[in-house]
Scaffold this motif. Structure first.
Motif, PDB file in Angstrom:
ATOM      1  N   LYS A 171      -8.688 -11.765 -11.029  1.00 53.20           N
ATOM      2  CA  LYS A 171      -9.536 -11.242 -12.106  1.00 53.20           C
ATOM      3  C   LYS A 171      -8.761 -11.095 -13.410  1.00 53.20           C
ATOM      4  O   LYS A 171      -9.329 -11.201 -14.491  1.00 53.20           O
ATOM      5  CB  LYS A 171     -10.144  -9.902 -11.703  1.00 53.20           C
ATOM      6  N   LYS A 172      -7.454 -10.844 -13.310  1.00 57.43           N
ATOM      7  CA  LYS A 172      -6.611 -10.695 -14.504  1.00 57.43           C
ATOM      8  C   LYS A 172      -6.093 -12.028 -15.021  1.00 57.43           C
ATOM      9  O   LYS A 172      -5.403 -12.076 -16.025  1.00 57.43           O
ATOM     10  CB  LYS A 172      -5.440  -9.757 -14.207  1.00 57.43           C
ATOM     11  N   GLY A 173      -6.377 -13.111 -14.307  1.00 55.26           N
ATOM     12  CA  GLY A 173      -5.958 -14.433 -14.755  1.00 55.26           C
ATOM     13  C   GLY A 173      -4.555 -14.838 -14.342  1.00 55.26           C
ATOM     14  O   GLY A 173      -4.030 -15.834 -14.844  1.00 55.26           O
ATOM     15  N   LEU A 174      -3.937 -14.088 -13.434  1.00 57.49           N
ATOM     16  CA  LEU A 174      -2.610 -14.480 -12.963  1.00 57.49           C
ATOM     17  C   LEU A 174      -2.702 -15.766 -12.149  1.00 57.49           C
ATOM     18  O   LEU A 174      -3.738 -16.079 -11.572  1.00 57.49           O
ATOM     19  CB  LEU A 174      -1.987 -13.376 -12.099  1.00 57.49           C
ATOM     20  N   LYS A 175      -1.612 -16.493 -12.110  1.00 52.18           N
ATOM     21  CA  LYS A 175      -1.529 -17.734 -11.338  1.00 52.18           C
ATOM     22  C   LYS A 175      -0.709 -17.555 -10.068  1.00 52.18           C
ATOM     23  O   LYS A 175      -0.882 -18.286  -9.109  1.00 52.18           O
ATOM     24  CB  LYS A 175      -0.899 -18.850 -12.184  1.00 52.18           C
ATOM     25  N   LEU A 176       0.213 -16.587 -10.083  1.00 52.02           N
ATOM     26  CA  LEU A 176       1.141 -16.393  -8.977  1.00 52.02           C
ATOM     27  C   LEU A 176       1.300 -14.907  -8.715  1.00 52.02           C
ATOM     28  O   LEU A 176       1.489 -14.115  -9.647  1.00 52.02           O
ATOM     29  CB  LEU A 176       2.509 -17.002  -9.320  1.00 52.02           C
ATOM     30  N   LEU A 177       1.235 -14.530  -7.445  1.00 55.22           N
ATOM     31  CA  LEU A 177       1.443 -13.149  -7.036  1.00 55.22           C
ATOM     32  C   LEU A 177       2.513 -13.139  -5.958  1.00 55.22           C
ATOM     33  O   LEU A 177       2.426 -13.884  -4.975  1.00 55.22           O
ATOM     34  CB  LEU A 177       0.144 -12.556  -6.486  1.00 55.22           C
ATOM     35  N   GLY A 178       3.521 -12.308  -6.147  1.00 51.72           N
ATOM     36  CA  GLY A 178       4.554 -12.123  -5.136  1.00 51.72           C
ATOM     37  C   GLY A 178       4.399 -10.763  -4.489  1.00 51.72           C
ATOM     38  O   GLY A 178       4.339  -9.752  -5.181  1.00 51.72           O
ATOM     39  N   ILE A 179       4.325 -10.746  -3.195  1.00 51.23           N
ATOM     40  CA  ILE A 179       4.237  -9.495  -2.442  1.00 51.23           C
ATOM     41  C   ILE A 179       5.650  -9.140  -2.003  1.00 51.23           C
ATOM     42  O   ILE A 179       6.292  -9.883  -1.258  1.00 51.23           O
ATOM     43  CB  ILE A 179       3.322  -9.644  -1.207  1.00 51.23           C
ATOM     44  N   SER A 180       6.157  -8.018  -2.490  1.00 49.38           N
ATOM     45  CA  SER A 180       7.549  -7.635  -2.203  1.00 49.38           C
ATOM     46  C   SER A 180       7.593  -6.187  -1.742  1.00 49.38           C
ATOM     47  O   SER A 180       8.128  -5.320  -2.419  1.00 49.38           O
ATOM     48  CB  SER A 180       8.424  -7.848  -3.443  1.00 49.38           C
ATOM     49  N   ASP A 181       7.002  -5.949  -0.593  1.00 47.63           N
ATOM     50  CA  ASP A 181       6.997  -4.594  -0.048  1.00 47.63           C
ATOM     51  C   ASP A 181       8.416  -4.130   0.253  1.00 47.63           C
ATOM     52  O   ASP A 181       9.319  -4.930   0.474  1.00 47.63           O
ATOM     53  CB  ASP A 181       6.132  -4.541   1.211  1.00 47.63           C
ATOM     54  N   HIS A 182       8.572  -2.808   0.260  1.00 49.76           N
ATOM     55  CA  HIS A 182       9.882  -2.217   0.528  1.00 49.76           C
ATOM     56  C   HIS A 182      10.362  -2.562   1.929  1.00 49.76           C
ATOM     57  O   HIS A 182       9.574  -2.631   2.866  1.00 49.76           O
ATOM     58  CB  HIS A 182       9.828  -0.694   0.391  1.00 49.76           C
ATOM     59  N   GLY A 183      11.678  -2.743   2.034  1.00 47.35           N
ATOM     60  CA  GLY A 183      12.309  -2.979   3.321  1.00 47.35           C
ATOM     61  C   GLY A 183      12.179  -1.771   4.227  1.00 47.35           C
ATOM     62  O   GLY A 183      11.820  -0.673   3.785  1.00 47.35           O
ATOM     63  N   PRO A 184      12.494  -1.946   5.508  1.00 46.92           N
ATOM     64  CA  PRO A 184      12.283  -0.896   6.496  1.00 46.92           C
ATOM     65  C   PRO A 184      13.094   0.377   6.274  1.00 46.92           C
ATOM     66  O   PRO A 184      12.789   1.407   6.876  1.00 46.92           O
ATOM     67  CB  PRO A 184      12.652  -1.553   7.827  1.00 46.92           C
TER      68      PRO A 184
END
Length: 175
Positions: free
Chosen positions: A30-43
């Motif tokens: 919806k914001k027009g981004l082309k790339l999304l990286g999911i970088s959740d916190h490590g354990p």
């Protein structure tokens, strides 16, 4: 206009958001981004993604709502030797890693010790980004860090919290 955001946290990070990866991809679209990286916190971060979560990420869809998706991790640096909280086996199957210092996982040392910790951690081939290394709680030698990052082909992250003088990281503008 922003084309990408690769330092994001889903519900798997255990803090601040109740969004799933699909929710985040829909909002990015919806914001027009082309790339999304999911970088959740490590354990090593309280209530964050487990090893099994990171093991499953490479099997998730690479495109959602017209957005290209990368799957990574925001690693916690644990010591000045640069140890982090995710195994090589899991890191090698992700698209990228961000390395960061967080107070619950790393006890800040001298400028040289903190700089050494970042430099040692960035030597892992999965590491592509230095996360919020402007945090005043973890002083570093930026010139030395920048030279090492150039050698290792790692970039510095600057996010909105980096420019907020009243933020929880302190007044980071000079850093």
């Amino acid at each position: 206009m922003y084309l990408s955001d690769i330092h994001t946290h889903s519900i798997a990070s255990g803090h601040g958001t109740t969004c799933t990866i699909s929710d985040m991809a829909k909002a990015a679209s919806k914001k027009g981004l082309k790339l999304l990286g999911i970088s959740d916190h490590g354990p090593g971060t309280l209530a964050s993604g487990t090893s099994s979560y990171f093991r499953s990420l490479p099997f998730y869809p690479r495109k959602r709502f017209g957005i290209d998706i990368l799957y990574g991790v925001e690693l916690n640096i644990l010591d000045s030797a640069g140890h982090t909280d995710l195994s090589d086996e899991l890191l090698n199957n992700l698209d990228y890693a961000i390395i960061s210092m967080h107070r619950q996982n790393y006890r800040s040392g001298s400028v040289s010790q903190n700089t050494e910790a970042y430099i040692n951690a960035m030597k892992h081939p999965a590491v592509k980004i230095l996360g919020h290394c402007d945090d005043t709680h973890f002083p570093v030698d930026y010139e030395t860090l920048a030279r090492a990052a150039l050698r290792e082909n790692v970039i510095f992250e600057i996010n909105e919290a980096s420019l907020a003088p009243g933020g929880y990281r302190g007044d980071t503008r000079a850093n």
